[in-house]
Motif scaffolding. Sequence first.
Motif, PDB file in Angstrom:
ATOM      1  N   ARG A  31       0.808  -1.224   0.000  1.00 16.50           N
ATOM      2  CA  ARG A  31       0.000   0.000   0.000  1.00 16.50           C
ATOM      3  C   ARG A  31       0.838   1.270   0.000  1.00 16.50           C
ATOM      4  N   ARG A  32       1.940   1.257   0.717  1.00 18.59           N
ATOM      5  CA  ARG A  32       2.729   2.473   0.892  1.00 18.59           C
ATOM      6  C   ARG A  32       4.090   2.320   0.221  1.00 18.59           C
ATOM      7  N   LEU A  33       4.088   2.320  -1.080  1.00 22.20           N
ATOM      8  CA  LEU A  33       5.326   2.086  -1.813  1.00 22.20           C
ATOM      9  C   LEU A  33       6.382   3.158  -1.568  1.00 22.20           C
ATOM     10  N   CYS A  34       5.976   4.394  -1.396  1.00 21.84           N
ATOM     11  CA  CYS A  34       6.938   5.483  -1.267  1.00 21.84           C
ATOM     12  C   CYS A  34       7.293   5.809   0.180  1.00 21.84           C
ATOM     13  N   ASP A  35       6.466   5.411   1.136  1.00 20.25           N
ATOM     14  CA  ASP A  35       6.686   5.780   2.528  1.00 20.25           C
ATOM     15  C   ASP A  35       7.923   5.120   3.129  1.00 20.25           C
ATOM     16  N   ASP A  36       8.173   3.875   2.804  1.00 23.72           N
ATOM     17  CA  ASP A  36       9.301   3.162   3.392  1.00 23.72           C
ATOM     18  C   ASP A  36       9.971   2.281   2.342  1.00 23.72           C
ATOM     19  N   PRO A  37      10.881   2.853   1.570  1.00 24.26           N
ATOM     20  CA  PRO A  37      11.518   2.070   0.511  1.00 24.26           C
ATOM     21  C   PRO A  37      12.357   0.905   1.053  1.00 24.26           C
ATOM     22  N   LEU A  38      12.868   1.031   2.263  1.00 27.38           N
ATOM     23  CA  LEU A  38      13.643  -0.056   2.850  1.00 27.38           C
ATOM     24  C   LEU A  38      12.754  -1.258   3.144  1.00 27.38           C
ATOM     25  N   LEU A  39      11.550  -1.012   3.661  1.00 21.91           N
ATOM     26  CA  LEU A  39      10.599  -2.094   3.903  1.00 21.91           C
ATOM     27  C   LEU A  39      10.220  -2.755   2.580  1.00 21.91           C
ATOM     28  N   ARG A  40       9.968  -1.950   1.583  1.00 18.91           N
ATOM     29  CA  ARG A  40       9.605  -2.501   0.270  1.00 18.91           C
ATOM     30  C   ARG A  40      10.729  -3.386  -0.261  1.00 18.91           C
ATOM     31  N   SER A  41      11.952  -2.935  -0.112  1.00 16.44           N
ATOM     32  CA  SER A  41      13.098  -3.714  -0.578  1.00 16.44           C
ATOM     33  C   SER A  41      13.247  -5.013   0.212  1.00 16.44           C
ATOM     34  N   ALA A  42      13.101  -4.937   1.525  1.00 18.95           N
ATOM     35  CA  ALA A  42      13.207  -6.130   2.375  1.00 18.95           C
ATOM     36  C   ALA A  42      12.120  -7.142   2.021  1.00 18.95           C
ATOM     37  N   MET A  43      10.915  -6.662   1.760  1.00 19.46           N
ATOM     38  CA  MET A  43       9.818  -7.560   1.409  1.00 19.46           C
ATOM     39  C   MET A  43      10.047  -8.173   0.026  1.00 19.46           C
ATOM     40  N   HIS A  44      10.648  -7.418  -0.868  1.00 21.26           N
ATOM     41  CA  HIS A  44      10.953  -7.936  -2.200  1.00 21.26           C
ATOM     42  C   HIS A  44      11.975  -9.071  -2.098  1.00 21.26           C
ATOM     43  N   ILE A  45      12.994  -8.876  -1.283  1.00 25.89           N
ATOM     44  CA  ILE A  45      14.005  -9.915  -1.077  1.00 25.89           C
ATOM     45  C   ILE A  45      13.381 -11.132  -0.413  1.00 25.89           C
ATOM     46  N   ARG A  46      12.494 -10.913   0.556  1.00 21.69           N
ATOM     47  CA  ARG A  46      11.824 -12.030   1.221  1.00 21.69           C
ATOM     48  C   ARG A  46      10.970 -12.813   0.230  1.00 21.69           C
ATOM     49  N   THR A  47      10.298 -12.119  -0.673  1.00 22.68           N
ATOM     50  CA  THR A  47       9.496 -12.792  -1.694  1.00 22.68           C
ATOM     51  C   THR A  47      10.380 -13.658  -2.584  1.00 22.68           C
ATOM     52  N   ALA A  48      11.540 -13.139  -2.969  1.00 25.91           N
ATOM     53  CA  ALA A  48      12.474 -13.921  -3.778  1.00 25.91           C
ATOM     54  C   ALA A  48      12.940 -15.162  -3.016  1.00 25.91           C
ATOM     55  N   LEU A  49      13.185 -15.028  -1.715  1.00 20.59           N
ATOM     56  CA  LEU A  49      13.576 -16.180  -0.895  1.00 20.59           C
ATOM     57  C   LEU A  49      12.438 -17.199  -0.816  1.00 20.59           C
ATOM     58  N   ALA A  50      11.204 -16.723  -0.714  1.00 21.39           N
ATOM     59  CA  ALA A  50      10.055 -17.630  -0.648  1.00 21.39           C
ATOM     60  C   ALA A  50       9.923 -18.429  -1.943  1.00 21.39           C
TER      61      ALA A  50
END
Length: 77
Positions: A31-50
């Motif tokens: 929902r908040r792509l611009c508010d926390d780019p670090l969270l977005r990046s961490a979640m992207h990496i987690r998705t790749a790990l999944a």
Amino acid sequence: MPDTTALDQATSVIEKAWGQPIDVLEALAVRRLCDDPLLRSAMHIRTALAITDNAVSVHQDRLHAMTDPGTCRPSTS
């Protein structure tokens, strides 16, 4: 925790860093792509790990099925 996967470790680190369960953080990252780019990046990496974790499990299952002594194998003659 010797059976802990990279995905489990990433989930734990992310939850500790942001202080919320992963389900809540996933919703925030979408929902908040611009508010926390670090969270977005961490979640992207987690998705790749999944995805990788799932692929490894599938390949391990196939390998075990192919090498199971009880499995019928077609004759080569």
